[in-house]
Design an enzyme around this catalytic site. Sequence first.
Site, short mmCIF file in Angstrom:
data_model
loop_
_atom_site.label_atom_id
_atom_site.label_comp_id
_atom_site.label_asym_id
_atom_site.label_seq_id
_atom_site.Cartn_x
_atom_site.Cartn_y
_atom_site.Cartn_z
N HIS A 1 0.83 -1.27 0.09
CA HIS A 1 -0.09 0.07 0.10
C HIS A 1 1.07 1.34 0.05
O HIS A 1 1.49 1.38 0.91
CB HIS A 1 -0.75 0.05 1.28
CG HIS A 1 -1.97 1.06 1.20
ND1 HIS A 1 -2.30 1.82 2.56
CD2 HIS A 1 -2.73 1.39 0.34
CE1 HIS A 1 -3.13 2.52 2.21
NE2 HIS A 1 -3.59 2.43 0.93
N GLU B 1 0.20 -0.45 -4.72
CA GLU B 1 -0.83 0.51 -4.87
C GLU B 1 -0.35 1.71 -4.54
O GLU B 1 0.59 2.23 -3.80
CB GLU B 1 -1.78 0.10 -3.77
CG GLU B 1 -3.10 0.65 -3.81
CD GLU B 1 -3.16 2.31 -3.28
OE1 GLU B 1 -4.33 3.10 -3.53
OE2 GLU B 1 -2.09 2.41 -2.53
N ASP C 1 -1.78 6.16 -5.58
CA ASP C 1 -2.95 7.23 -5.73
C ASP C 1 -2.53 8.06 -6.78
O ASP C 1 -1.08 8.29 -6.67
CB ASP C 1 -3.28 7.60 -4.47
CG ASP C 1 -3.59 6.90 -3.15
OD1 ASP C 1 -4.41 6.06 -3.35
OD2 ASP C 1 -2.43 6.60 -2.55
N HIS D 1 -1.50 10.47 -2.46
CA HIS D 1 -2.82 10.35 -1.93
C HIS D 1 -3.78 11.29 -1.76
O HIS D 1 -4.81 11.45 -2.17
CB HIS D 1 -2.79 9.54 -0.51
CG HIS D 1 -4.01 9.19 -0.06
ND1 HIS D 1 -4.87 9.91 0.89
CD2 HIS D 1 -5.02 7.95 -0.23
CE1 HIS D 1 -6.12 9.47 1.23
NE2 HIS D 1 -5.98 8.32 0.52
#
Length: 256
Positions: A20, A47, A49, A62
Amino acid sequence: MTLPGPSHPYFAPRVTALAHRGFSLDGLENSMTAFQAAVDLGFTHVETDAHGTADGVAVALHDSSLDRTTDGTGEVAELPWERVKGARIGGVEPVPLLEDILGTWPELRVNIDVKGESGIVPIAEAIERTGAHDRVCVASFSGARRDATVARLSRPVATSAGTSEAARFFLGGALGLGTLRSLRTVDALQIPWRVGVVPVLTARHVRIAHAAGVAVHVWTVNTAPEMEALLDAGVDGIVSDRADVLRDVLTARGLW
Protein backbone atom coordinates in the site's frame (compact mmCIF):
# COMPACT_ATOMS: atom_id res chain seq x y z
CA MET A 1 -3.92 -23.38 -5.69
CA THR A 2 -5.47 -21.33 -8.50
CA LEU A 3 -8.08 -18.83 -7.38
CA PRO A 4 -11.14 -17.80 -9.37
CA GLY A 5 -10.95 -14.42 -10.98
CA PRO A 6 -10.18 -12.47 -14.14
CA SER A 7 -7.63 -13.50 -16.72
CA HIS A 8 -6.04 -10.08 -17.28
CA PRO A 9 -2.23 -10.37 -16.85
CA TYR A 10 -2.26 -7.78 -14.08
CA PHE A 11 -3.54 -10.33 -11.58
CA ALA A 12 -1.30 -12.77 -9.73
CA PRO A 13 -2.04 -16.46 -10.35
CA ARG A 14 -2.66 -17.09 -6.67
CA VAL A 15 -2.86 -14.27 -4.12
CA THR A 16 -2.24 -10.70 -5.26
CA ALA A 17 -0.15 -9.04 -2.53
CA LEU A 18 -0.21 -5.26 -2.82
CA ALA A 19 2.18 -2.97 -0.96
CA HIS A 20 0.00 0.00 0.00
CA ARG A 21 1.65 3.20 -1.28
CA GLY A 22 4.87 1.20 -1.39
CA PHE A 23 6.48 0.16 1.87
CA SER A 24 7.79 2.58 4.45
CA LEU A 25 7.74 2.50 8.22
CA ASP A 26 9.05 6.07 8.23
CA GLY A 27 6.06 7.90 6.75
CA LEU A 28 7.49 8.12 3.22
CA GLU A 29 4.34 6.80 1.53
CA ASN A 30 4.07 7.03 -2.26
CA SER A 31 7.77 7.82 -2.63
CA MET A 32 10.23 6.16 -4.97
CA THR A 33 12.08 4.93 -1.89
CA ALA A 34 8.91 3.25 -0.61
CA PHE A 35 8.24 1.57 -3.94
CA GLN A 36 11.84 0.37 -4.14
CA ALA A 37 11.52 -1.06 -0.63
CA ALA A 38 8.47 -3.06 -1.74
CA VAL A 39 10.33 -4.33 -4.79
CA ASP A 40 13.28 -5.27 -2.58
CA LEU A 41 10.93 -7.34 -0.43
CA GLY A 42 9.93 -9.25 -3.55
CA PHE A 43 6.57 -7.61 -4.22
CA THR A 44 5.29 -7.75 -7.78
CA HIS A 45 2.33 -5.44 -7.05
CA VAL A 46 2.08 -2.02 -5.44
CA GLU A 47 -0.83 0.34 -4.85
CA THR A 48 -0.59 4.05 -5.47
CA ASP A 49 -2.83 7.08 -5.79
CA ALA A 50 -2.58 9.69 -8.51
CA HIS A 51 -3.60 13.28 -9.12
CA GLY A 52 -3.05 15.66 -12.01
CA THR A 53 -1.27 18.98 -11.62
CA ALA A 54 -2.65 22.23 -13.04
CA ASP A 55 -0.52 21.73 -16.15
CA GLY A 56 -1.55 18.12 -16.71
CA VAL A 57 1.18 16.03 -15.05
CA ALA A 58 0.23 12.81 -13.22
CA VAL A 59 1.83 12.51 -9.79
CA ALA A 60 1.69 9.74 -7.18
CA LEU A 61 0.14 11.24 -4.06
CA HIS A 62 -2.79 10.19 -1.91
CA ASP A 63 -4.14 13.54 -0.72
CA SER A 64 -5.49 16.25 -2.96
CA SER A 65 -3.07 18.67 -1.27
CA LEU A 66 0.61 18.61 -0.40
CA ASP A 67 -0.01 19.61 3.21
CA ARG A 68 -0.13 16.31 5.12
CA THR A 69 2.65 14.24 3.61
CA THR A 70 5.07 16.84 2.30
CA ASP A 71 6.77 20.06 3.38
CA GLY A 72 4.82 21.90 0.68
CA THR A 73 1.33 23.39 0.72
CA GLY A 74 -1.54 23.77 -1.71
CA GLU A 75 -3.91 21.74 -3.84
CA VAL A 76 -2.11 19.66 -6.44
CA ALA A 77 -4.75 20.34 -9.10
CA GLU A 78 -4.13 24.08 -8.70
CA LEU A 79 -0.34 23.92 -8.80
CA PRO A 80 2.03 23.48 -11.75
CA TRP A 81 4.41 20.53 -11.75
CA GLU A 82 7.31 22.94 -11.23
CA ARG A 83 5.89 23.72 -7.76
CA VAL A 84 4.84 20.18 -6.87
CA LYS A 85 8.22 18.68 -7.72
CA GLY A 86 9.85 20.96 -5.17
CA ALA A 87 7.84 19.48 -2.29
CA ARG A 88 9.43 16.71 -0.22
CA ILE A 89 7.56 13.77 1.29
CA GLY A 90 8.49 13.66 4.96
CA GLY A 91 10.79 16.56 4.20
CA VAL A 92 13.20 14.33 2.27
CA GLU A 93 11.63 12.52 -0.71
CA PRO A 94 10.33 14.20 -3.87
CA VAL A 95 6.79 13.61 -5.08
CA PRO A 96 7.19 11.10 -7.93
CA LEU A 97 5.71 11.20 -11.37
CA LEU A 98 3.33 8.31 -12.04
CA GLU A 99 5.29 7.79 -15.24
CA ASP A 100 8.50 7.30 -13.23
CA ILE A 101 6.88 4.52 -11.19
CA LEU A 102 5.63 2.78 -14.32
CA GLY A 103 8.94 3.25 -16.11
CA THR A 104 11.48 2.51 -13.37
CA TRP A 105 10.26 -1.04 -12.72
CA PRO A 106 9.00 -2.34 -16.09
CA GLU A 107 7.70 -5.62 -14.64
CA LEU A 108 5.98 -4.10 -11.61
CA ARG A 109 2.17 -4.27 -11.44
CA VAL A 110 0.68 -0.97 -10.29
CA ASN A 111 -2.79 -0.43 -8.89
CA ILE A 112 -3.67 3.20 -9.67
CA ASP A 113 -6.41 4.99 -7.74
CA VAL A 114 -7.62 7.97 -9.80
CA LYS A 115 -8.23 10.46 -7.01
CA GLY A 116 -9.65 13.47 -8.85
CA GLU A 117 -10.95 14.80 -12.16
CA SER A 118 -7.61 16.49 -12.78
CA GLY A 119 -5.93 13.11 -12.94
CA ILE A 120 -8.03 11.47 -15.65
CA VAL A 121 -6.19 12.66 -18.76
CA PRO A 122 -2.61 12.71 -17.37
CA ILE A 123 -2.98 9.25 -15.82
CA ALA A 124 -4.20 7.83 -19.12
CA GLU A 125 -1.33 9.55 -20.91
CA ALA A 126 1.23 8.10 -18.48
CA ILE A 127 -0.12 4.59 -19.06
CA GLU A 128 -0.05 5.13 -22.81
CA ARG A 129 3.49 6.52 -22.89
CA THR A 130 4.87 3.62 -20.83
CA GLY A 131 2.78 0.94 -22.57
CA ALA A 132 1.82 -0.35 -19.13
CA HIS A 133 -1.66 -1.62 -20.05
CA ASP A 134 -0.97 -5.25 -19.12
CA ARG A 135 0.33 -4.36 -15.67
CA VAL A 136 -2.00 -1.72 -14.30
CA CYS A 137 -5.36 -1.85 -12.61
CA VAL A 138 -7.30 1.40 -12.79
CA ALA A 139 -9.42 2.03 -9.73
CA SER A 140 -11.32 4.95 -8.24
CA PHE A 141 -13.94 5.63 -5.62
CA SER A 142 -15.80 7.14 -8.59
CA GLY A 143 -16.79 4.66 -11.28
CA ALA A 144 -17.25 7.59 -13.66
CA ARG A 145 -13.64 8.75 -13.09
CA ARG A 146 -12.37 5.22 -13.64
CA ASP A 147 -14.39 4.82 -16.84
CA ALA A 148 -13.29 8.21 -18.17
CA THR A 149 -9.66 7.23 -17.65
CA VAL A 150 -10.05 3.82 -19.27
CA ALA A 151 -11.92 5.33 -22.24
CA ARG A 152 -8.78 7.28 -23.14
CA LEU A 153 -6.60 4.18 -23.39
CA SER A 154 -5.76 2.36 -26.60
CA ARG A 155 -5.78 -1.09 -24.98
CA PRO A 156 -7.72 -2.75 -22.14
CA VAL A 157 -6.51 -2.56 -18.57
CA ALA A 158 -7.73 -4.28 -15.43
CA THR A 159 -10.38 -2.33 -13.51
CA SER A 160 -11.83 -2.25 -10.01
CA ALA A 161 -15.29 -1.35 -8.70
CA GLY A 162 -16.10 2.13 -7.48
CA THR A 163 -17.79 2.95 -4.20
CA SER A 164 -21.38 2.85 -5.47
CA GLU A 165 -20.80 -0.44 -7.28
CA ALA A 166 -19.23 -1.97 -4.18
CA ALA A 167 -22.06 -0.67 -1.98
CA ARG A 168 -24.66 -2.33 -4.21
CA PHE A 169 -22.67 -5.54 -4.06
CA PHE A 170 -22.44 -5.47 -0.27
CA LEU A 171 -26.13 -4.68 0.13
CA GLY A 172 -27.17 -7.43 -2.23
CA GLY A 173 -24.96 -9.93 -0.44
CA ALA A 174 -26.39 -8.97 2.94
CA LEU A 175 -29.93 -9.42 1.62
CA GLY A 176 -29.11 -12.71 -0.05
CA LEU A 177 -29.70 -11.29 -3.52
CA GLY A 178 -27.78 -12.04 -6.69
CA THR A 179 -25.50 -9.02 -7.06
CA LEU A 180 -23.74 -9.87 -10.29
CA ARG A 181 -25.20 -6.90 -12.18
CA SER A 182 -22.99 -4.48 -10.24
CA LEU A 183 -19.90 -6.46 -11.24
CA ARG A 184 -20.40 -6.77 -14.98
CA THR A 185 -17.98 -4.05 -16.01
CA VAL A 186 -15.07 -4.63 -13.60
CA ASP A 187 -12.40 -7.23 -12.96
CA ALA A 188 -12.02 -6.76 -9.22
CA LEU A 189 -13.69 -5.61 -6.06
CA GLN A 190 -11.10 -3.70 -4.06
CA ILE A 191 -12.91 -3.00 -0.84
CA PRO A 192 -12.52 -2.50 2.90
CA TRP A 193 -13.24 -5.66 4.83
CA ARG A 194 -14.72 -3.75 7.73
CA VAL A 195 -16.31 -0.41 8.54
CA GLY A 196 -14.73 0.94 11.70
CA VAL A 197 -14.42 -2.15 13.88
CA VAL A 198 -17.35 -3.97 12.28
CA PRO A 199 -16.45 -6.63 9.67
CA VAL A 200 -18.67 -6.36 6.58
CA LEU A 201 -17.02 -8.77 4.16
CA THR A 202 -18.22 -12.37 4.45
CA ALA A 203 -17.30 -15.63 2.76
CA ARG A 204 -20.71 -15.37 1.04
CA HIS A 205 -19.63 -12.13 -0.63
CA VAL A 206 -16.42 -13.76 -1.81
CA ARG A 207 -18.33 -16.71 -3.29
CA ILE A 208 -20.72 -14.39 -5.15
CA ALA A 209 -17.85 -12.36 -6.59
CA HIS A 210 -16.05 -15.50 -7.67
CA ALA A 211 -19.20 -16.75 -9.36
CA ALA A 212 -19.08 -13.57 -11.45
CA GLY A 213 -15.39 -14.10 -12.27
CA VAL A 214 -14.37 -11.10 -10.19
CA ALA A 215 -11.38 -11.02 -7.84
CA VAL A 216 -11.79 -9.78 -4.26
CA HIS A 217 -8.99 -7.58 -2.89
CA VAL A 218 -9.27 -6.12 0.62
CA TRP A 219 -7.67 -3.06 2.22
CA THR A 220 -5.97 -2.05 4.40
CA VAL A 221 -4.94 -5.16 6.35
CA ASN A 222 -1.94 -4.79 8.64
CA THR A 223 -1.89 -7.66 11.14
CA ALA A 224 -1.15 -11.33 10.60
CA PRO A 225 -4.36 -12.63 12.29
CA GLU A 226 -6.51 -10.42 10.04
CA MET A 227 -4.60 -11.53 6.97
CA GLU A 228 -5.01 -15.18 7.94
CA ALA A 229 -8.76 -14.80 8.50
CA LEU A 230 -9.29 -13.13 5.14
CA LEU A 231 -7.22 -15.70 3.29
CA ASP A 232 -9.29 -18.40 4.99
CA ALA A 233 -12.41 -16.62 3.67
CA GLY A 234 -11.03 -16.97 0.15
CA VAL A 235 -10.00 -13.44 -0.79
CA ASP A 236 -7.78 -13.10 -3.84
CA GLY A 237 -5.68 -10.15 -2.75
CA ILE A 238 -4.61 -8.11 0.26
CA VAL A 239 -3.50 -4.48 0.35
CA SER A 240 -1.26 -3.74 3.31
CA ASP A 241 0.92 -1.05 4.87
CA ARG A 242 2.90 -3.91 6.42
CA ALA A 243 4.29 -5.53 3.32
CA ASP A 244 6.84 -7.34 5.48
CA VAL A 245 4.13 -9.01 7.57
CA LEU A 246 2.06 -9.89 4.51
CA ARG A 247 5.04 -11.51 2.83
CA ASP A 248 5.72 -13.63 5.93
CA VAL A 249 2.06 -14.76 6.15
CA LEU A 250 1.92 -15.73 2.50
CA THR A 251 5.30 -17.46 2.67
CA ALA A 252 4.14 -19.57 5.61
CA ARG A 253 1.07 -20.60 3.65
CA GLY A 254 3.02 -21.44 0.49
CA LEU A 255 1.38 -18.58 -1.41
CA TRP A 256 4.31 -16.21 -1.86
